[in-house]
Structures are given as C-alpha cells and as structure tokens.
Write a protein that holds these residues in place. Structure first.
Motif, PDB file in Angstrom:
ATOM      1  N   ASP A  24     -15.276  -9.044  12.217  1.00  0.00           N
ATOM      2  CA  ASP A  24     -14.831  -8.816  13.701  1.00  0.00           C
ATOM      3  C   ASP A  24     -14.255  -7.518  13.862  1.00  0.00           C
ATOM      4  OD1 ASP A  24     -15.138 -11.637  14.180  1.00  0.00           O
ATOM      5  OD2 ASP A  24     -13.328 -12.083  13.382  1.00  0.00           O
ATOM      6  N   HIS A  25     -14.513  -6.616  13.020  1.00  0.00           N
ATOM      7  CA  HIS A  25     -14.189  -4.996  12.946  1.00  0.00           C
ATOM      8  C   HIS A  25     -15.087  -4.480  14.027  1.00  0.00           C
ATOM      9  CE1 HIS A  25     -13.202  -0.924  12.098  1.00  0.00           C
ATOM     10  NE2 HIS A  25     -11.903  -1.609  11.618  1.00  0.00           N
ATOM     11  N   TRP A  26     -14.587  -3.402  14.911  1.00  0.00           N
ATOM     12  CA  TRP A  26     -15.372  -2.912  15.792  1.00  0.00           C
ATOM     13  C   TRP A  26     -16.570  -2.077  15.063  1.00  0.00           C
ATOM     14  CZ3 TRP A  26     -15.949   2.437  15.153  1.00  0.00           C
ATOM     15  CH2 TRP A  26     -14.677   2.896  14.559  1.00  0.00           C
ATOM     16  N   ILE A 163      -6.059   0.556  15.028  1.00  0.00           N
ATOM     17  CA  ILE A 163      -7.400   0.487  15.600  1.00  0.00           C
ATOM     18  C   ILE A 163      -8.316  -0.237  14.931  1.00  0.00           C
ATOM     19  CG2 ILE A 163      -9.020   1.773  17.042  1.00  0.00           C
ATOM     20  CD1 ILE A 163      -7.223   4.512  16.722  1.00  0.00           C
ATOM     21  N   ASN A 164      -7.867  -1.581  14.661  1.00  0.00           N
ATOM     22  CA  ASN A 164      -8.679  -2.464  13.698  1.00  0.00           C
ATOM     23  C   ASN A 164      -8.794  -3.750  14.618  1.00  0.00           C
ATOM     24  OD1 ASN A 164      -6.003  -3.116  13.231  1.00  0.00           O
ATOM     25  ND2 ASN A 164      -6.453  -2.646  11.114  1.00  0.00           N
ATOM     26  N   VAL A 165      -8.957  -4.770  13.862  1.00  0.00           N
ATOM     27  CA  VAL A 165      -8.915  -6.139  14.363  1.00  0.00           C
ATOM     28  C   VAL A 165      -7.510  -6.714  14.581  1.00  0.00           C
ATOM     29  CG1 VAL A 165      -9.531  -8.588  13.962  1.00  0.00           C
ATOM     30  CG2 VAL A 165     -11.247  -6.721  13.142  1.00  0.00           C
ATOM     31  N   GLY A 168      -6.176  -5.827  17.660  1.00  0.00           N
ATOM     32  CA  GLY A 168      -6.875  -6.271  18.813  1.00  0.00           C
ATOM     33  C   GLY A 168      -8.110  -5.488  19.395  1.00  0.00           C
ATOM     34  N   HIS A 169      -8.504  -4.638  18.235  1.00  0.00           N
ATOM     35  CA  HIS A 169      -9.660  -3.796  18.828  1.00  0.00           C
ATOM     36  C   HIS A 169     -10.777  -4.559  18.000  1.00  0.00           C
ATOM     37  CE1 HIS A 169      -6.394  -1.052  19.300  1.00  0.00           C
ATOM     38  NE2 HIS A 169      -7.527  -0.239  20.054  1.00  0.00           N
ATOM     39  N   GLY A 170     -11.873  -5.281  18.893  1.00  0.00           N
ATOM     40  CA  GLY A 170     -12.792  -6.226  18.576  1.00  0.00           C
ATOM     41  C   GLY A 170     -13.894  -5.192  18.632  1.00  0.00           C
ATOM     42  N   ALA A 171     -14.806  -5.608  19.806  1.00  0.00           N
ATOM     43  CA  ALA A 171     -16.044  -4.711  20.089  1.00  0.00           C
ATOM     44  C   ALA A 171     -15.642  -3.170  20.342  1.00  0.00           C
ATOM     45  CB  ALA A 171     -17.027  -5.447  21.184  1.00  0.00           C
ATOM     46  N   TRP A 172     -14.365  -3.157  21.149  1.00  0.00           N
ATOM     47  CA  TRP A 172     -13.897  -1.924  21.344  1.00  0.00           C
ATOM     48  C   TRP A 172     -14.783  -1.008  22.251  1.00  0.00           C
ATOM     49  CZ3 TRP A 172     -12.834   3.124  18.290  1.00  0.00           C
ATOM     50  CH2 TRP A 172     -11.853   3.984  18.487  1.00  0.00           C
TER      51      TRP A 172
END
Length: 207
Positions: A24-26, A163-165, A168-172
């Motif tokens: 799920d990481h960007w 700046i990760n899952v 709240g940074h999914g597709a970012w």
C-alpha cells in the motif's frame, strides 16, 4: 544525464528504504501505475549493507540509462552515496522523499550506521527533496540541510509524518505532481545541451 527522449516516458527506478515498501506504499502504487517503472531490489531489506545496496542500484541504472530515481527514507542516503561513488553516471535526476537521518538513536538507527555520514556534496543531476515537519526519522531542519548540500529543490509538506502508509500516503497524487515538476526541471536543465548539439541554423544566401 539527459532524458533519452523528451516524448517518451523516462525510466523510473523506485528506490525503497529499510524493510522495503509494502503493497500500500506510494512507491508500490507508482511502480504499478507508471510506465517504464521498476523497483531496485536488495538482497536483504532488513540488514542493509551500503556496498551491497550500492551495487544493486548501480546495476539497475546500468540497465536503465537515463533513469529518474524515486527514493524514500534510507533510499535517499543510498542515492547520495551512489552519486559520490559513481559521479551519477546514467542518472537523469532524483526525487528524494523523507530522507532518513542515519545518525539517529535506537535499534533502527544502529542498522544504518554503515550509511553514515550521508554525503553532502552537490548531486550531479537535478533533484528534489520532499520532507515533513513531524517525520520521526529526520528533523525538518536536517532534511533542509541535506537539500542545500545536494543542490536540491526543497518541498516542505507540513505535518506529513514519514510520508508513508502510516501517515496516510497511499497512491499520493500530490507526489506524482511533484515528480512531473522534476521531469520539467530535468528537461529545462538539458535544454542548453540540446541547443548546442543542434548547432547554429544554416544561413541562406543574402539577396
């Protein structure tokens, strides 16, 4: 390093940090979504060795000349070391997100000592550093100092965690827009070289 073709999608090399980037990481979203993108794989994501990681990155760049490196966390330190060792050959530019401070305390910090100190000389390609004001792995002032040393454009995302899952940074999508802005910077930096390569326009006969 110029982009191979202004009309083509440049090669993208995804450079994760410690423990890799999960589904799920960007970085994983971008790897799936971006044409011509691939991940730089490491033999051991949990016990990073600078020499081994640098060799893996160098091999990936050799296969994908003109690539843009998209790094997160410890991957940013890896890019800085790679540039120091190789002179940045084969790299068009780098987007460096949430650069981890390898000199921090704690168990994870002890895993990163082989990456210390982080090289601070100017990177030999256009670069962009994206940082957060409440990143648990780097102080914002330290991230900005890295950017100054590297000659990178600096973007302060405010309170965006690591700046990760978890933050709240999914597709970012905002990150994708920043990547596009970096590609424009690379093209602008390469414009004088293209102009010199084209040479002066041939002059016609004077009437």
């Amino acid at each position: 390093m110029p982009l191979p073709n202004r009309d083509a999608t440049p090669p993208i090399l995804i450079v994760p940090g410690l423990y890799n980037s999960g589904p799920d990481h960007w970085q994983t979203h971008w790897e799936r979504a971006l044409p011509n993108a691939e991940r730089v794989e490491q033999q051991d994501w949990e016990r990073p060795l600078l020499g081994d990681w640098t060799i893996s990155l160098a091999e990936a760049v050799r296969r994908r000349p003109g690539a843009i490196l998209v790094a997160h966390s410890l991957g940013c330190a890896l890019v800085a070391h790679f540039a120091q060792v190789t002179g940045g050959r084969g790299v068009a530019g780098a987007m460096l997100v949430a650069p981890a401070d390898v000199n921090r305390e704690g168990p994870a910090g002890r895993l990163l000592v082989g990456f210390s100190p982080i090289p601070r000389q100017r990177l030999p390609f256009p670069s962009l550093v994206v940082a957060s004001r409440n990143d648990p792995y780097v102080e914002i002032d330290r991230a900005e100092a890295f950017a100054r040393g590297w000659g990178s454009r600096f973007v302060d995302l405010g309170r965006a965690g690591h700046i990760n899952v978890d933050s709240g940074h999914g597709a970012w999508p905002k990150g994708r827009a920043l990547l596009k802005s970096l590609i424009r910077d690379i093209e602008a930096a390469d414009a004088p070289r293209r102009s010199r390569a084209a040479g002066p326009l041939a002059s016609g006969p004077v009437a």
